[in-house]
Design a protein around this motif. Sequence first.
Motif, PDB file in Angstrom:
ATOM      1  N   ALA A   1     -27.035  52.055  92.042  1.00  0.00           N
ATOM      2  CA  ALA A   1     -27.374  50.284  92.738  1.00  0.00           C
ATOM      3  C   ALA A   1     -26.985  49.776  91.700  1.00  0.00           C
ATOM      4  O   ALA A   1     -25.952  48.945  91.367  1.00  0.00           O
ATOM      5  CB  ALA A   1     -28.048  50.154  93.095  1.00  0.00           C
ATOM      6  N   LEU A   2     -27.375  50.076  90.046  1.00  0.00           N
ATOM      7  CA  LEU A   2     -27.269  49.272  88.911  1.00  0.00           C
ATOM      8  C   LEU A   2     -26.052  50.064  88.668  1.00  0.00           C
ATOM      9  O   LEU A   2     -25.438  49.409  87.400  1.00  0.00           O
ATOM     10  CB  LEU A   2     -28.528  49.375  87.956  1.00  0.00           C
ATOM     11  CG  LEU A   2     -30.223  48.401  88.741  1.00  0.00           C
ATOM     12  CD1 LEU A   2     -30.777  48.733  88.177  1.00  0.00           C
ATOM     13  CD2 LEU A   2     -29.130  46.939  88.859  1.00  0.00           C
ATOM     14  N   HIS A   3     -25.079  51.336  87.902  1.00  0.00           N
ATOM     15  CA  HIS A   3     -24.090  51.493  88.084  1.00  0.00           C
ATOM     16  C   HIS A   3     -23.270  50.063  87.922  1.00  0.00           C
ATOM     17  O   HIS A   3     -23.139  50.440  86.899  1.00  0.00           O
ATOM     18  CB  HIS A   3     -23.652  53.179  88.082  1.00  0.00           C
ATOM     19  CG  HIS A   3     -23.100  53.669  87.446  1.00  0.00           C
ATOM     20  ND1 HIS A   3     -21.463  53.072  87.747  1.00  0.00           N
ATOM     21  CD2 HIS A   3     -23.149  54.029  86.500  1.00  0.00           C
ATOM     22  CE1 HIS A   3     -20.550  53.974  87.129  1.00  0.00           C
ATOM     23  NE2 HIS A   3     -21.493  54.407  85.982  1.00  0.00           N
ATOM     24  N   THR A   4     -22.893  49.628  88.922  1.00  0.00           N
ATOM     25  CA  THR A   4     -21.779  49.110  88.901  1.00  0.00           C
ATOM     26  C   THR A   4     -22.125  47.477  87.612  1.00  0.00           C
ATOM     27  O   THR A   4     -20.978  47.629  87.185  1.00  0.00           O
ATOM     28  CB  THR A   4     -20.715  48.489  90.443  1.00  0.00           C
ATOM     29  OG1 THR A   4     -20.710  50.245  90.517  1.00  0.00           O
ATOM     30  CG2 THR A   4     -20.035  47.982  90.263  1.00  0.00           C
TER      31      THR A   4
ATOM     32  N   PHE B   1     -12.600  50.432  84.826  1.00  0.00           N
ATOM     33  CA  PHE B   1     -12.782  49.133  85.221  1.00  0.00           C
ATOM     34  C   PHE B   1     -12.361  50.337  86.191  1.00  0.00           C
ATOM     35  O   PHE B   1     -11.924  50.314  87.241  1.00  0.00           O
ATOM     36  CB  PHE B   1     -11.440  48.792  85.466  1.00  0.00           C
ATOM     37  CG  PHE B   1     -11.284  47.021  84.527  1.00  0.00           C
ATOM     38  CD1 PHE B   1     -11.803  46.556  84.939  1.00  0.00           C
ATOM     39  CD2 PHE B   1     -10.982  47.474  83.441  1.00  0.00           C
ATOM     40  CE1 PHE B   1     -12.499  45.311  84.206  1.00  0.00           C
ATOM     41  CE2 PHE B   1     -11.126  45.878  82.614  1.00  0.00           C
ATOM     42  CZ  PHE B   1     -11.768  44.859  82.895  1.00  0.00           C
ATOM     43  N   LEU B   2     -11.459  51.596  85.910  1.00  0.00           N
ATOM     44  CA  LEU B   2     -11.306  53.061  86.712  1.00  0.00           C
ATOM     45  C   LEU B   2     -11.898  53.094  87.295  1.00  0.00           C
ATOM     46  O   LEU B   2     -12.775  53.401  89.191  1.00  0.00           O
ATOM     47  CB  LEU B   2     -10.171  54.027  86.209  1.00  0.00           C
ATOM     48  CG  LEU B   2      -8.675  53.876  86.140  1.00  0.00           C
ATOM     49  CD1 LEU B   2      -8.160  54.505  85.099  1.00  0.00           C
ATOM     50  CD2 LEU B   2      -8.359  53.120  87.306  1.00  0.00           C
ATOM     51  N   VAL B   3     -13.446  53.255  86.857  1.00  0.00           N
ATOM     52  CA  VAL B   3     -14.815  53.980  87.328  1.00  0.00           C
ATOM     53  C   VAL B   3     -15.513  53.268  88.311  1.00  0.00           C
ATOM     54  O   VAL B   3     -16.073  53.609  89.063  1.00  0.00           O
ATOM     55  CB  VAL B   3     -15.414  54.581  86.056  1.00  0.00           C
ATOM     56  CG1 VAL B   3     -17.024  54.797  86.571  1.00  0.00           C
ATOM     57  CG2 VAL B   3     -15.179  55.650  85.223  1.00  0.00           C
ATOM     58  N   THR B   4     -15.621  52.058  87.715  1.00  0.00           N
ATOM     59  CA  THR B   4     -15.675  50.912  89.041  1.00  0.00           C
ATOM     60  C   THR B   4     -15.576  50.830  89.918  1.00  0.00           C
ATOM     61  O   THR B   4     -16.039  50.102  91.359  1.00  0.00           O
ATOM     62  CB  THR B   4     -15.730  49.452  88.070  1.00  0.00           C
ATOM     63  OG1 THR B   4     -16.551  49.398  86.749  1.00  0.00           O
ATOM     64  CG2 THR B   4     -16.278  48.395  88.587  1.00  0.00           C
TER      65      THR B   4
ATOM     66  N   MET C   1     -17.017  53.591  92.345  1.00  0.00           N
ATOM     67  CA  MET C   1     -18.149  53.661  92.298  1.00  0.00           C
ATOM     68  C   MET C   1     -17.985  52.537  93.723  1.00  0.00           C
ATOM     69  O   MET C   1     -18.472  52.565  95.233  1.00  0.00           O
ATOM     70  CB  MET C   1     -18.630  52.848  91.542  1.00  0.00           C
ATOM     71  CG  MET C   1     -19.490  53.835  90.561  1.00  0.00           C
ATOM     72  SD  MET C   1     -19.851  55.204  90.873  1.00  0.00           S
ATOM     73  CE  MET C   1     -21.590  54.180  91.046  1.00  0.00           C
ATOM     74  N   LEU C   2     -17.350  50.974  93.530  1.00  0.00           N
ATOM     75  CA  LEU C   2     -17.240  50.403  94.409  1.00  0.00           C
ATOM     76  C   LEU C   2     -16.566  50.599  96.361  1.00  0.00           C
ATOM     77  O   LEU C   2     -17.159  50.430  96.832  1.00  0.00           O
ATOM     78  CB  LEU C   2     -16.319  49.162  94.173  1.00  0.00           C
ATOM     79  CG  LEU C   2     -16.971  48.086  93.160  1.00  0.00           C
ATOM     80  CD1 LEU C   2     -16.295  46.659  93.024  1.00  0.00           C
ATOM     81  CD2 LEU C   2     -18.641  47.894  93.747  1.00  0.00           C
ATOM     82  N   GLU C   3     -15.688  51.712  96.313  1.00  0.00           N
ATOM     83  CA  GLU C   3     -15.330  52.609  97.206  1.00  0.00           C
ATOM     84  C   GLU C   3     -15.613  53.485  97.554  1.00  0.00           C
ATOM     85  O   GLU C   3     -15.842  53.264  99.049  1.00  0.00           O
ATOM     86  CB  GLU C   3     -13.260  52.925  96.804  1.00  0.00           C
ATOM     87  CG  GLU C   3     -12.003  51.988  96.557  1.00  0.00           C
ATOM     88  CD  GLU C   3     -11.437  53.138  95.682  1.00  0.00           C
ATOM     89  OE1 GLU C   3     -11.053  53.875  95.840  1.00  0.00           O
ATOM     90  OE2 GLU C   3     -10.526  52.361  95.550  1.00  0.00           O
TER      91      GLU C   3
END
Length: 127
Positions: A31-34, A82-85, A88-90
């Motif tokens: 939950a804190l990753h993004t 940005f790609l990883v974030t 993760m959001l998707e």
Amino acid sequence: MDLIDHTVINLIIFVLAIYVGYHVVWNVTPALHTPLMAVTNAISAIIIVGAMLAAALTDTTLGKTMGVLAVALAAVNVFGGFLVTRRMLEMFRKKDKAPRAAGALAEGGEAGKADAEATASTVKETH
């Protein structure tokens, strides 16, 4: 502090930073990753600005080369972050099944009607 060489002290600090960084990164909850990725991207953007200034203000070829290399590596880090974030959001985005049922109903098939009716009854039961 003259008993210990400054290089040894710097090496100890570097090794401790690696150790602490490893444990901090691997113990982060998903939950804190993004939010942490967003902060890391901001720090990398600051590094890019500093590397550009360092590359522009130096007179030696080695300094300019190291500055350009720092800009390139930090840019890769920012874009990758940005790609990883985004990915993760998707993962946390809700899946929407309503358009699939509506499309199947528009095709006019009996299976599409049954699927749409099952979806409608599921929606009524949950609300």
